[in-house]
Write an enzyme that holds these catalytic residues in place. Structure first.
Site, PDB file in Angstrom:
ATOM      1  N   HIS A 150     -15.297  -3.665  -0.008  1.00 12.51           N
ATOM      2  CA  HIS A 150     -15.137  -2.983  -1.295  1.00 12.51           C
ATOM      3  C   HIS A 150     -16.457  -2.543  -1.915  1.00 12.51           C
ATOM      4  O   HIS A 150     -16.461  -1.696  -2.804  1.00 12.51           O
ATOM      5  CB  HIS A 150     -14.390  -3.919  -2.265  1.00 12.51           C
ATOM      6  CG  HIS A 150     -13.924  -3.267  -3.522  1.00 12.51           C
ATOM      7  ND1 HIS A 150     -14.540  -3.477  -4.741  1.00 12.51           N
ATOM      8  CD2 HIS A 150     -12.906  -2.409  -3.757  1.00 12.51           C
ATOM      9  CE1 HIS A 150     -13.908  -2.775  -5.673  1.00 12.51           C
ATOM     10  NE2 HIS A 150     -12.916  -2.113  -5.106  1.00 12.51           N
TER      11      HIS A 150
ATOM     12  N   HIS B 100     -15.070   2.853 -15.438  1.00 15.70           N
ATOM     13  CA  HIS B 100     -14.916   2.126 -14.186  1.00 15.70           C
ATOM     14  C   HIS B 100     -16.166   1.306 -13.851  1.00 15.70           C
ATOM     15  O   HIS B 100     -16.158   0.509 -12.923  1.00 15.70           O
ATOM     16  CB  HIS B 100     -14.614   3.139 -13.070  1.00 15.70           C
ATOM     17  CG  HIS B 100     -14.167   2.540 -11.787  1.00 15.70           C
ATOM     18  ND1 HIS B 100     -14.927   2.571 -10.637  1.00 15.70           N
ATOM     19  CD2 HIS B 100     -13.027   1.881 -11.445  1.00 15.70           C
ATOM     20  CE1 HIS B 100     -14.277   1.978  -9.661  1.00 15.70           C
ATOM     21  NE2 HIS B 100     -13.127   1.544 -10.118  1.00 15.70           N
TER      22      HIS B 100
ATOM     23  N   ARG C 125     -14.188   2.711   4.383  1.00 14.89           N
ATOM     24  CA  ARG C 125     -13.025   1.881   4.685  1.00 14.89           C
ATOM     25  C   ARG C 125     -11.716   2.663   4.687  1.00 14.89           C
ATOM     26  O   ARG C 125     -10.872   2.498   5.546  1.00 14.89           O
ATOM     27  CB  ARG C 125     -12.910   0.738   3.677  1.00 14.89           C
ATOM     28  CG  ARG C 125     -11.832  -0.278   4.043  1.00 14.89           C
ATOM     29  CD  ARG C 125     -11.459  -1.163   2.867  1.00 14.89           C
ATOM     30  NE  ARG C 125     -10.594  -0.491   1.922  1.00 14.89           N
ATOM     31  CZ  ARG C 125     -10.792  -0.434   0.609  1.00 14.89           C
ATOM     32  NH1 ARG C 125     -11.859  -0.985   0.080  1.00 14.89           N
ATOM     33  NH2 ARG C 125      -9.948   0.194  -0.183  1.00 14.89           N
TER      34      ARG C 125
ATOM     35  N   TYR D 221     -12.266  -9.719  -1.636  1.00  7.95           N
ATOM     36  CA  TYR D 221     -12.969  -8.439  -1.601  1.00  7.95           C
ATOM     37  C   TYR D 221     -14.454  -8.698  -1.382  1.00  7.95           C
ATOM     38  O   TYR D 221     -15.028  -9.577  -2.020  1.00  7.95           O
ATOM     39  CB  TYR D 221     -12.818  -7.685  -2.932  1.00  7.95           C
ATOM     40  CG  TYR D 221     -11.471  -7.068  -3.208  1.00  7.95           C
ATOM     41  CD1 TYR D 221     -10.313  -7.525  -2.586  1.00  7.95           C
ATOM     42  CD2 TYR D 221     -11.348  -6.032  -4.124  1.00  7.95           C
ATOM     43  CE1 TYR D 221      -9.080  -6.963  -2.865  1.00  7.95           C
ATOM     44  CE2 TYR D 221     -10.114  -5.458  -4.416  1.00  7.95           C
ATOM     45  CZ  TYR D 221      -8.990  -5.935  -3.783  1.00  7.95           C
ATOM     46  OH  TYR D 221      -7.771  -5.373  -4.066  1.00  7.95           O
TER      47      TYR D 221
ATOM     48  N   ASN E  18       0.828  -1.206   0.000  1.00  9.59           N
ATOM     49  CA  ASN E  18       0.000   0.000   0.000  1.00  9.59           C
ATOM     50  C   ASN E  18       0.863   1.257   0.000  1.00  9.59           C
ATOM     51  O   ASN E  18       0.619   2.207  -0.745  1.00  9.59           O
ATOM     52  CB  ASN E  18      -0.910   0.028   1.238  1.00  9.59           C
ATOM     53  CG  ASN E  18      -2.084  -0.915   1.142  1.00  9.59           C
ATOM     54  OD1 ASN E  18      -2.347  -1.495   0.093  1.00  9.59           O
ATOM     55  ND2 ASN E  18      -2.785  -1.086   2.241  1.00  9.59           N
TER      56      ASN E  18
END
Length: 726
Positions: free
Chosen positions: A602, A445, A574, A478, A62
């Site tokens: 997610h 997306h 989150r 996820y 990350n």
């Protein structure tokens, strides 16, 4: 446990005098707070040891991406003298100063946790060698391994005026040796760059204790084999991260060629981080600083391991007792009742699938059946991230080879998946799929599949809308929602969406879907305004939302206005959250929590009370591919999907959303000062991941809803969650 973070300072442009730190949190500092929560899971003593090591590794990967994209972007602003302030009014320079201090603290914490975990792993038979002295048999085996598998791939490079300074690629690691030639006493400096094809960690063979050594440590130990005729006076390991974002030229005539070139440029982006081992030779450090032409880059010294990302290899050690118990997702019972026929099940009634608790295989089966069904005439599919071994791609290729009309919208701008997507695009085109790359300025997306099937005298359109990618691997970890419907209104809207992407034909109106950048923001605003009107009329007014990130100032201001009008707002965010909750006169009716656990939350969900206490049957419920970010609302093609079917509505609102609100074991509460605190589990702890792993869903159960095991019903109760049979 708490994580500290002052995520804001100074006023945002155009904001009133009560703003600045009182109104918004800084986006980048909020992200660092999120990664601290991820890192905190590495200290969670309720988790098995290798899972804790996995969280440490995730925190490292990350941080790498954050440096290569977000921090690099700020440094680029500074170099270009772009005067642009953040949502909280900070300049790029001010942000970088604070970010660099926070990263230094975070890396120190990572190493402290690694030291603690290494000791605990050693006790159970997994050893990270590091600088420990090797046993004789270990040294002999590593010597042979080095000779056969490592040495042939290494290229020593002298650092002197006669040799050009070698290029160090993004995420490149190397070892710098200070040597003295025995023959004449000349001082020589040599660099060994670690080829990325070599394993990050090497496991020594044998029963009993599993020993792992980092590849750079192995190279350091074998310096005498690399440099015969030299004495080694010192050595040090270094690592480089570069700017990895890609700028898209608006006038790019050939988008594929442009991306292939841009990917090559990314590998040579400006250095944003130079990481050095502690006690690195000062003269060698000065040389690296000069040769790498550091400009607004962070130089970071770390004890031991320079990157936590490689620890993922150690996590794969075959020790099931040190990992989470394996989980097998359920397959929708209603599809089984139809003998596995996805189209029959969807035609009967809308279905929503909750991944990873319910199998992603049903999405694959939907496409496979479409590929082999002689009555299917067309398939249209968006592809943002599909993974390295994609059954989705295979199904689309099979459909094209079977003579069906197949259109795939492949997003080339999916960060760090550009090369993979270019490869898939080539394979799809060779099979006869019509490949579209969408818009130059906007990312596509949205996660949408539509299948047109000949039935009776006409055609029926079956649709899949998802909150996550068509990626079989991430679908195992996820949490996402997959919504299937044969409602012709959704089919007509999906057709307009694809026409918009493939032919730039902007929909004049849609019946069900809201699309960004066209009208999704407007739909959310209208729903918020309705709740404000209910509050002003003295009726119950509430908003629940579950997102990955909330950074858009306009949307945040609408939520502030709703809070001031009397709307109760509960947000499950989150990651990044720029909204400051619990501020009197601004956001006192807004609460924000973050959930970090075994699975990565997610899915994106919005729910509006619609004049009654939540949860209720009249509530307006939506799932979406979009987060609450300006890029999602204004610069991406996204969908907001209303949920009208009663059973699906109940699953999303009364199960998914309510369980997220009730969770106490994996939840962190965001305080008005920007700090996050773990929530007190209370006398009756509730873990939403465990709940969904052990209880069936509502949607997709078919006859099982009326017989057999009941679904425990969740209810809001002061002091925690309660369950009772439905």
């Amino acid at each position: 446990m708490r994580t500290n973070g002052s995520a804001g300072a100074s006023a945002a442009p155009g904001a009133d005098s009560s703003t600045s730190t009182e109104r918004y949190f800084n986006r980048e500092l909020s992200w660092l707070e999120f990664n601290r929560r991820v890192l905190a899971e590495a200290q969670n003593e309720t988790y098995p040891l290798l899972e804790r090591l996995r969280f440490l590794s995730i925190s490292g990967s990350n941080l790498d991406e954050f440096m290569m994209v977000r921090v690099a972007g700020l440094a680029g602003q500074l170099r270009s003298q772009i005067v642009e302030t953040s949502i909280d009014g900070l300049t790029a320079g001010q942000q970088l100063q604070t970010i660099y201090r926070a990263i230094e603290d975070l890396v120190r914490e990572q190493h402290a946790i690694l030291s603690d975990l290494a000791g605990k792993l050693d006790e159970v038979g997994i050893r990270l060698i590091g600088d420990r002295k090797l046993e004789r048999h270990e040294a002999e085996w590593l010597g042979e391994y080095f000779e056969r598998h490592v040495l042939p791939a290494l290229t020593p490079q002298a650092i002197d005026p006669a040799h050009p300074f070698p290029f160090i690629a993004n995420q490149g690691t190397g070892v710098l040796f200070s040597l003295v030639r025995i023959a004449d006493g000349a001082e020589v400096r040599e660099m060994i760059l670690i080829p990325p094809a070599l394993p990050r960690f090497v496991r020594l063979p044998g029963e009993g204790t599993a020993c792992w050594i980092g590849i750079e440590d192995l190279v350091r130990r074998k310096g005498s084999r690399l440099f015969p005729g030299f004495r080694i006076h010192g050595h040090g390991t270094f690592r480089v991260l570069r700017d990895s974002d890609m700028e898209i030229e608006e006038d790019a005539e050939d988008l594929v060629r442009h991306f292939r070139t841009a990917i090559q440029r990314r590998r040579r982006g400006k250095v944003i981080l130079l990481q050095l081992q502690e006690n690195f030779d000062p003269a060698a450090e000065d040389m690296l600083r000069e040769k790498l032409r550091l400009d607004h880059a962070l130089v970071l010294k770390s004890p031991g391991l320079l990157s936590m990302t490689g620890l993922a290899a150690v996590v794969e050690e075959e020790r099931p007792e040190l990992k989470f118990e394996p989980y097998s997702p359920r397959y929708p019972e209603r599809v089984r009742e139809q003998d596995g026929d996805c189209f029959a099940a969807i035609r009967d009634k809308d279905i929503i699938i909750h991944h990873p608790y319910e199998s992603f295989e049903v999405v694959i089966d939907f496409l496979r059946q479409a590929a082999s069904d002689p009555d299917v005439v067309a398939i249209k599919q968006t592809l943002y991230r599909a993974g390295k071994q994609s059954a989705v791609i295979a199904a689309l290729i099979a459909a094209a080879e079977a003579g069906k009309s197949v259109t795939a919208v492949v997003e080339l701008k999916a960060r760090f998946d550009e090369e993979q997507n270019l490869m898939w695009a080539s394979q799809l085109e060779r099979a006869g799929v019509q490949v579209i790359y969408g818009f130059v300025d906007w990312k596509t997306h949205a996660k949408v599949s539509m299948v047109v099937r000949r039935e009776g005298d006409g055609y029926r359109t079956y649709c899949h809308f998802g909150t996550g990618n068509y990626h079989p691997i991430t679908a195992r970890i996820y949490t996402d929602l997959s919504f299937f419907t044969a409602d012709p209104r959704f089919g007509r809207d999906a057709g307009q969406l694809f026409n918009f992407i493939t032919g730039y034909i902007e929909p004049k109106r849609t019946e069900m879907l809201s699309l960004s950048p066209l009208g999704l923001r407007r739909t959310l605003y209208e729903c918020i305004e309705r709740e404000i009107a209910f509050a002003k009329a003295g009726k119950p007014a509430s908003i629940w939302a579950k997102l990955n990130s909330l950074t858009d100032s306009q949307l945040i201001n609408r939520l502030y206005a709703a809070s001031e009008a009397g709307v109760n707002i509960t947000l499950v965010i989150r990651g990044i959250c720029c909204l400051r909750p619990g501020v009197p006169g601004l956001s006192e009716r807004i609460s924000v929590k973050s959930i970090i656990g075994r699975f990565l939350e997610h899915s994106r969900v919005w729910a509006f009370g619609n004049g009654a206490e939540m949860p209720n049957r009249r509530a307006r419920v939506y799932i979406s591919s979009a987060d609450g970010m300006s890029r999602n609302l204004d610069r991406r093609v996204e969908v907001l999907v209303p949920i009208r079917n009663r059973t699906v509505h109940d699953q999303v609102l009364d199960q998914v959303m309510l369980a997220n609100l009730l969770d106490t074991e994996q939840s962190w509460r965001l305080e008005p000062d920007g700090t996050y605190h773990r929530m007190d589990p209370g006398p009756k702890p509730f873990n939403l991941h465990r709940y969904f792993m052990t209880n069936p869903s509502l949607s997709g159960r078919g006859a099982a809803l009326t017989k057999g095991r009941k679904v425990p019903k969740l209810a809001l109760r002061r002091g925690g969650a309660t369950t009772k049979p439905d």
